[in-house]
Design an enzyme around this catalytic site. Structure first.
Site, PDB file in Angstrom:
ATOM      1  N   ASN A 112      47.250  39.928  34.154  1.00 14.15           N
ATOM      2  CA  ASN A 112      47.522  41.362  34.222  1.00 14.15           C
ATOM      3  C   ASN A 112      47.866  41.941  32.861  1.00 14.15           C
ATOM      4  O   ASN A 112      47.415  43.031  32.494  1.00 14.15           O
ATOM      5  CB  ASN A 112      48.667  41.635  35.201  1.00 14.15           C
ATOM      6  CG  ASN A 112      48.235  41.563  36.652  1.00 14.15           C
ATOM      7  OD1 ASN A 112      47.105  41.903  36.991  1.00 14.15           O
ATOM      8  ND2 ASN A 112      49.131  41.124  37.522  1.00 14.15           N
TER       9      ASN A 112
ATOM     10  N   ASP B 143      43.525  42.672  40.148  1.00 12.87           N
ATOM     11  CA  ASP B 143      43.176  42.905  41.548  1.00 12.87           C
ATOM     12  C   ASP B 143      41.838  42.242  41.895  1.00 12.87           C
ATOM     13  O   ASP B 143      41.684  41.643  42.967  1.00 12.87           O
ATOM     14  CB  ASP B 143      43.084  44.405  41.832  1.00 12.87           C
ATOM     15  CG  ASP B 143      44.440  45.081  41.837  1.00 12.87           C
ATOM     16  OD1 ASP B 143      45.466  44.373  41.822  1.00 12.87           O
ATOM     17  OD2 ASP B 143      44.469  46.328  41.849  1.00 12.87           O
TER      18      ASP B 143
ATOM     19  N   ASP C 171      49.301  29.199  44.673  1.00 15.17           N
ATOM     20  CA  ASP C 171      49.828  30.161  43.701  1.00 15.17           C
ATOM     21  C   ASP C 171      48.930  30.193  42.480  1.00 15.17           C
ATOM     22  O   ASP C 171      48.555  29.137  41.945  1.00 15.17           O
ATOM     23  CB  ASP C 171      51.249  29.780  43.295  1.00 15.17           C
ATOM     24  CG  ASP C 171      51.886  30.835  42.390  1.00 15.17           C
ATOM     25  OD1 ASP C 171      52.215  31.921  42.888  1.00 15.17           O
ATOM     26  OD2 ASP C 171      52.037  30.560  41.176  1.00 15.17           O
TER      27      ASP C 171
ATOM     28  N   GLU D 267      50.933  36.923  44.156  1.00 13.54           N
ATOM     29  CA  GLU D 267      49.765  36.086  43.894  1.00 13.54           C
ATOM     30  C   GLU D 267      49.826  34.759  44.653  1.00 13.54           C
ATOM     31  O   GLU D 267      49.178  33.788  44.283  1.00 13.54           O
ATOM     32  CB  GLU D 267      49.619  35.818  42.393  1.00 13.54           C
ATOM     33  CG  GLU D 267      50.758  35.050  41.760  1.00 13.54           C
ATOM     34  CD  GLU D 267      51.860  35.939  41.210  1.00 13.54           C
ATOM     35  OE1 GLU D 267      52.586  35.479  40.306  1.00 13.54           O
ATOM     36  OE2 GLU D 267      52.004  37.091  41.683  1.00 13.54           O
TER      37      GLU D 267
END
Length: 266
Positions: free
Chosen positions: A131, A140, A123, A166
């Protein structure tokens, strides 16, 4: 779409065995198209299969056009299958493929493979802030780069799959617990040490990993893949609670940690 069956009319009828092969290919492509919601094309392929099934006469020679059509369908089938098991953003395998392979390894081999089976749940740490700070395009790009780093140095038969968001899973078959942990720790270190500022100034990315290892079955009841993933998830939570950027694993009944948090002063 032009009906490829028409291509064969002037070249003679196909052999029964080859026609059966083509019928099965048409059906396989139709199933894949239907699973992607392309029902009109799926219907066309099924219709071609029906035409072949009801209009076969055995001949000694197979027309070249037929051979070419079989090759095209095989490529189309393989491409559609590959697309159905890949994550669109990262090109890693998707959850569907992960589930298939976990069951396949356990069921087809009658238990855990020789050497054992490990799954590592990975993770990204504080990914939401990436973000929020740099935007989703950068987010991305981070996911794509993380996948590239995770896929380095995997054992034979090992692969990376996107578990969701993620989170990623490394499937590591045929390895012992020490090797599985070392593979996960090497991946964690590569990600920590990658020059993330080459993507955007100030960017830093780390991951936390939980490694669940199952030794060979040796006559015992095969492990449930879902249970192994849950175990990896619990260890991932431990890695997060330790301060992130860490690998959590078990030795016997004891949970241990490797990675940056272990080296931090208390």
């Amino acid at each position: 779409m032009q009906n490829p069956v028409r291509h064969f009319e002037n070249a003679g009828r196909v052999e029964s065995e080859d026609a059966t092969s083509l019928i099965e290919l048409y059906k396989s492509v139709a199933d894949l198209l239907a699973s992607r919601g392309e029902y009109k094309q799926a219907y066309e392929h099924l219709r071609y299969a029906l035409e072949l099934a009801t209009d076969r006469v055995q001949q000694p020679q197979v027309p070249q056009q037929f051979r070419l059509e079989v090759d095209r369908l095989r490529r189309e089938n393989a491409e559609a299958r590959e697309q159905s098991i890949r994550d669109a953003l990262t090109a890693s395998y998707n959850r569907r493929y992960l589930d298939e392979r976990l069951l396949e390894v356990v069921e087809l081999q009658g238990g855990i493979p020789s050497g054992g089976l490990a799954v590592a749940l990975v993770d990204l740490d504080w990914f939401k802030s990436v973000n929020d700070t740099y935007g989703h395009l950068v987010g991305d790009r981070v996911l794509q780069q993380v996948v590239e780093l995770l896929q380095v140095g995997l054992p034979d038969g090992g692969f990376c799959a996107r578990y969701g968001g993620e989170e990623f899973v490394l499937m590591l078959p045929g390895v012992d617990g020490v090797t599985a942990t070392a593979t996960a720790e090497a991946a964690r270190a590569r990600i920590e040490q990658f020059p993330w500022s080459s993507i955007v100034i100030g960017l830093r990315v780390t991951v936390s990993i939980g490694v669940a290892h199952q030794p060979p079955a040796d006559g015992r009841t095969p492990v449930n893949p879902e249970q192994q993933l849950r175990s990896a998830d619990g260890l991932l939570y431990t890695a997060k609670q330790s301060g992130r950027n860490a690998v959590a694993y078990r030795v016997g009944g004891e949970v241990r940690l490797s990675g940056a948090p272990v080296r931090r002063p208390r």
